[in-house]
Design an enzyme around this catalytic site. Structure first.
Site, PDB file in Angstrom:
ATOM      1  N   ASP A  42       0.859  -1.190   0.000  1.00 59.51           N
ATOM      2  CA  ASP A  42       0.000   0.000   0.000  1.00 59.51           C
ATOM      3  C   ASP A  42       0.892   1.235   0.000  1.00 59.51           C
ATOM      4  O   ASP A  42       2.072   1.175   0.339  1.00 59.51           O
ATOM      5  CB  ASP A  42      -0.911  -0.002   1.237  1.00 59.51           C
ATOM      6  CG  ASP A  42      -2.209   0.766   1.018  1.00 59.51           C
ATOM      7  OD1 ASP A  42      -3.271   0.123   0.879  1.00 59.51           O
ATOM      8  OD2 ASP A  42      -2.169   2.019   0.974  1.00 59.51           O
ATOM      9  N   TYR A 174     -13.178   6.202 -14.569  1.00 55.16           N
ATOM     10  CA  TYR A 174     -13.228   4.946 -13.804  1.00 55.16           C
ATOM     11  C   TYR A 174     -13.898   3.848 -14.625  1.00 55.16           C
ATOM     12  O   TYR A 174     -13.405   2.715 -14.706  1.00 55.16           O
ATOM     13  CB  TYR A 174     -14.011   5.197 -12.513  1.00 55.16           C
ATOM     14  CG  TYR A 174     -14.060   4.049 -11.534  1.00 55.16           C
ATOM     15  CD1 TYR A 174     -13.031   3.845 -10.610  1.00 55.16           C
ATOM     16  CD2 TYR A 174     -15.151   3.181 -11.486  1.00 55.16           C
ATOM     17  CE1 TYR A 174     -13.088   2.812  -9.695  1.00 55.16           C
ATOM     18  CE2 TYR A 174     -15.223   2.150 -10.568  1.00 55.16           C
ATOM     19  CZ  TYR A 174     -14.189   1.967  -9.666  1.00 55.16           C
ATOM     20  OH  TYR A 174     -14.248   0.937  -8.745  1.00 55.16           O
ATOM     21  N   THR A 209     -16.240   1.648   1.714  1.00 59.85           N
ATOM     22  CA  THR A 209     -14.797   1.614   1.966  1.00 59.85           C
ATOM     23  C   THR A 209     -14.291   3.065   2.047  1.00 59.85           C
ATOM     24  O   THR A 209     -15.081   4.007   2.055  1.00 59.85           O
ATOM     25  CB  THR A 209     -14.042   0.892   0.823  1.00 59.85           C
ATOM     26  OG1 THR A 209     -14.142   1.713  -0.360  1.00 59.85           O
ATOM     27  CG2 THR A 209     -14.593  -0.486   0.534  1.00 59.85           C
TER      28      THR A 209
HETATM   29  N1  LIG Z   1     -15.772   0.447  -2.826  1.00 55.28           N
HETATM   30  C1  LIG Z   1     -16.462   0.185  -3.911  1.00 55.28           C
HETATM   31  O1  LIG Z   1     -17.667   0.508  -4.009  1.00 55.28           O
HETATM   32  C2  LIG Z   1     -15.826  -0.538  -5.052  1.00 55.28           C
HETATM   33  C3  LIG Z   1     -16.663  -1.106  -6.025  1.00 55.28           C
HETATM   34  C4  LIG Z   1     -16.091  -1.776  -7.095  1.00 55.28           C
HETATM   35  C5  LIG Z   1     -14.717  -1.887  -7.186  1.00 55.28           C
HETATM   36  N2  LIG Z   1     -13.926  -1.324  -6.231  1.00 55.28           N
HETATM   37  C6  LIG Z   1     -12.481  -1.456  -6.385  1.00 55.28           C
HETATM   38  O2  LIG Z   1     -11.932  -2.064  -5.239  1.00 55.28           O
HETATM   39  C7  LIG Z   1     -10.550  -1.738  -5.166  1.00 55.28           C
HETATM   40  C8  LIG Z   1     -10.221  -1.335  -3.750  1.00 55.28           C
HETATM   41  O3  LIG Z   1     -10.930  -0.154  -3.444  1.00 55.28           O
HETATM   42  P1  LIG Z   1     -11.623   0.110  -2.036  1.00 55.28           P
HETATM   43  O4  LIG Z   1     -13.024   0.459  -2.307  1.00 55.28           O
HETATM   44  O5  LIG Z   1     -11.298  -0.983  -1.102  1.00 55.28           O
HETATM   45  O6  LIG Z   1     -10.900   1.478  -1.638  1.00 55.28           O
HETATM   46  P2  LIG Z   1     -10.023   1.928  -0.393  1.00 55.28           P
HETATM   47  O7  LIG Z   1      -9.696   3.346  -0.666  1.00 55.28           O
HETATM   48  O8  LIG Z   1     -10.703   1.586   0.895  1.00 55.28           O
HETATM   49  O9  LIG Z   1      -8.718   1.034  -0.513  1.00 55.28           O
HETATM   50  C9  LIG Z   1      -7.783   1.233  -1.544  1.00 55.28           C
HETATM   51  C10 LIG Z   1      -6.379   1.084  -0.993  1.00 55.28           C
HETATM   52  O10 LIG Z   1      -5.475   1.300  -2.096  1.00 55.28           O
HETATM   53  C11 LIG Z   1      -4.404   2.106  -1.625  1.00 55.28           C
HETATM   54  N3  LIG Z   1      -3.770   2.824  -2.734  1.00 55.28           N
HETATM   55  C12 LIG Z   1      -4.210   3.940  -3.349  1.00 55.28           C
HETATM   56  N4  LIG Z   1      -3.324   4.336  -4.267  1.00 55.28           N
HETATM   57  C13 LIG Z   1      -2.303   3.440  -4.249  1.00 55.28           C
HETATM   58  C14 LIG Z   1      -1.095   3.306  -4.948  1.00 55.28           C
HETATM   59  N5  LIG Z   1      -0.729   4.209  -5.886  1.00 55.28           N
HETATM   60  N6  LIG Z   1      -0.304   2.267  -4.670  1.00 55.28           N
HETATM   61  C15 LIG Z   1      -0.637   1.365  -3.711  1.00 55.28           C
HETATM   62  N7  LIG Z   1      -1.768   1.436  -2.988  1.00 55.28           N
HETATM   63  C16 LIG Z   1      -2.588   2.466  -3.257  1.00 55.28           C
HETATM   64  C17 LIG Z   1      -5.056   3.055  -0.629  1.00 55.28           C
HETATM   65  O11 LIG Z   1      -4.102   3.645   0.257  1.00 55.28           O
HETATM   66  C18 LIG Z   1      -6.043   2.133   0.067  1.00 55.28           C
HETATM   67  O12 LIG Z   1      -5.459   1.516   1.205  1.00 55.28           O
HETATM   68  C19 LIG Z   1     -10.311  -0.661  -6.219  1.00 55.28           C
HETATM   69  O13 LIG Z   1      -9.732  -1.242  -7.368  1.00 55.28           O
HETATM   70  C20 LIG Z   1     -11.712  -0.171  -6.520  1.00 55.28           C
HETATM   71  O14 LIG Z   1     -11.831   0.385  -7.794  1.00 55.28           O
HETATM   72  C21 LIG Z   1     -14.445  -0.654  -5.182  1.00 55.28           C
END
Ligand SMILES: NC(=O)c1ccc[n+]([C@@H]2O[C@H](COP(=O)([O-])OP(=O)(O)OC[C@H]3O[C@@H](n4cnc5c(N)ncnc54)[C@H](O)[C@@H]3O)[C@@H](O)[C@H]2O)c1
Length: 272
Positions: A42, A174, A209
């Site tokens: 991360d 996105y 999240t």
């Molecule tokens: N939350 C939703 O509704 C949702 C829905 C569909 C898909 N997603 C996908 O799930 C995945 C995780 O997202 P989330 O919702 O858990 O978000 P989140 O923000 O809770 O977690 C994402 C993590 O990625 C880390 N991060 C950000 N930039 C980074 C980088 N350059 N290098 C390394 N780490 C980095 C952040 O610090 C964070 O800990 C993403 O790919 C997101 O697109 C999320």
């Protein structure tokens, strides 16, 4: 076949990018709680430390690495170091991602000028594509490099329901990046099947999240979204854990190129 054997992930050397929060942390927890050896990568030191401490307190064999997934050389180094540490690399969750800014409609249905296509700054477009598409490519590439020599491996990409449908309340970059990522999963699955490397995607619907500044944790946003789900609620991160375990374990040994939607029926449309 016993469930314990089907879902056995004990000892598997696992990397989770974006493992410090949200869906990545939930995947890491599912793996660590079931005996996998997990490295969280991360960019956020505080989140990483807290996540590693939490999973270790629960008895997990877990370590953290500060990695920016858009730093290609840094990502490669971190994968090399992790594979050397474990002596192998079995499972990689390509999960790190960021939100895509506002959609072209606000939640009340009014047009949102900030989300209009002509308002999207080129730098922002580039940033979202770098995070939500290009970093998936570099992560799959790094994983394949280590898995091919052992003729085994699992790569699990977090895409989104936005990969296969248009969105009103989600930013356009996105949607485009996730669609690219979903097709990348299929292409990589096709190529890597000959090396016994299975590549699949988890496609979540809205999950509470820290993404997009934690907007989806706002009770008002959750309430307004809840009525759009046939299951009457937005997703939580632990709703993803069963699919994560399935895709990492022998239970999915004949599944590749799949995208498993985990959305409480959201893409079916609102019901009662
Ligand atoms: N939350 C939703 O509704 C949702 C829905 C569909 C898909 N997603 C996908 O799930 C995945 C995780 O997202 P989330 O919702 O858990 O978000 P989140 O923000 O809770 O977690 C994402 C993590 O990625 C880390 N991060 C950000 N930039 C980074 C980088 N350059 N290098 C390394 N780490 C980095 C952040 O610090 C964070 O800990 C993403 O790919 C997101 O697109 C999320």
């Amino acid at each position: 076949m016993k469930t314990g054997d089907l879902f056995d992930v004990r000892g598997l050397a696992t990397i989770v990018t974006g493992g410090g929060s949200g869906i990545g942390l939930a995947c890491a927890e599912a793996m660590a709680d079931n005996g996998a050896r997990v490295t969280l990568m991360d960019i956020d030191a505080a989140r990483l430390d807290a996540a590693v401490a939490r999973l270790r307190d629960a008895g997990g064999d877990v370590r953290g690495a500060m990695v920016d997934v858009t730093d290609r050389a840094g990502l490669n180094r971190a994968f090399d170091e992790t594979a050397a540490h474990y002596g192998r690399l079995d499972v990689v969750f390509a999960n790190a991602g960021i939100g895509g800014g506002p959609g072209f409609l606000a939640l009340d249905g009014a047009r949102n000028p900030a989300g209009a296509i002509e308002s999207i700054a080129e730098e922002f477009w580039d940033r979202v594509l770098a995070m939500d598409l290009t970093s998936v490519f570099t992560t799959i590439r790094a994983a394949a490099r280590h898995m091919k020599s052992r003729n085994a491996g699992r790569i699990i990409v977090t895409t989104s329901i936005s990969a296969g449908k248009t969105e009103l309340h989600v930013g356009t970059p996105y949607v485009a990046a996730k669609a690219g990522s979903a097709q990348l999963v299929r292409q990589a699955a096709h190529e890597l099947a000959g090396y016994n490397i299975l590549v699949n995607a988890i496609a979540p619907g809205p999950v509470a999240t820290n993404i997009s500044g934690g907007r989806l944790q706002d009770p008002a946003v959750q309430a307004s979204f809840a009525r759009l789900f046939p299951l009457h609620r937005m997703g939580n991160t632990d709703d993803i854990q069963g699919i994560a375990l399935f895709l990492a374990s022998p239970a999915s040994r004949f599944v590749t190129g799949a995208q498993i939607v985990v959305d409480g029926g959201y893409t079916l449309g609102a019901a009662d």
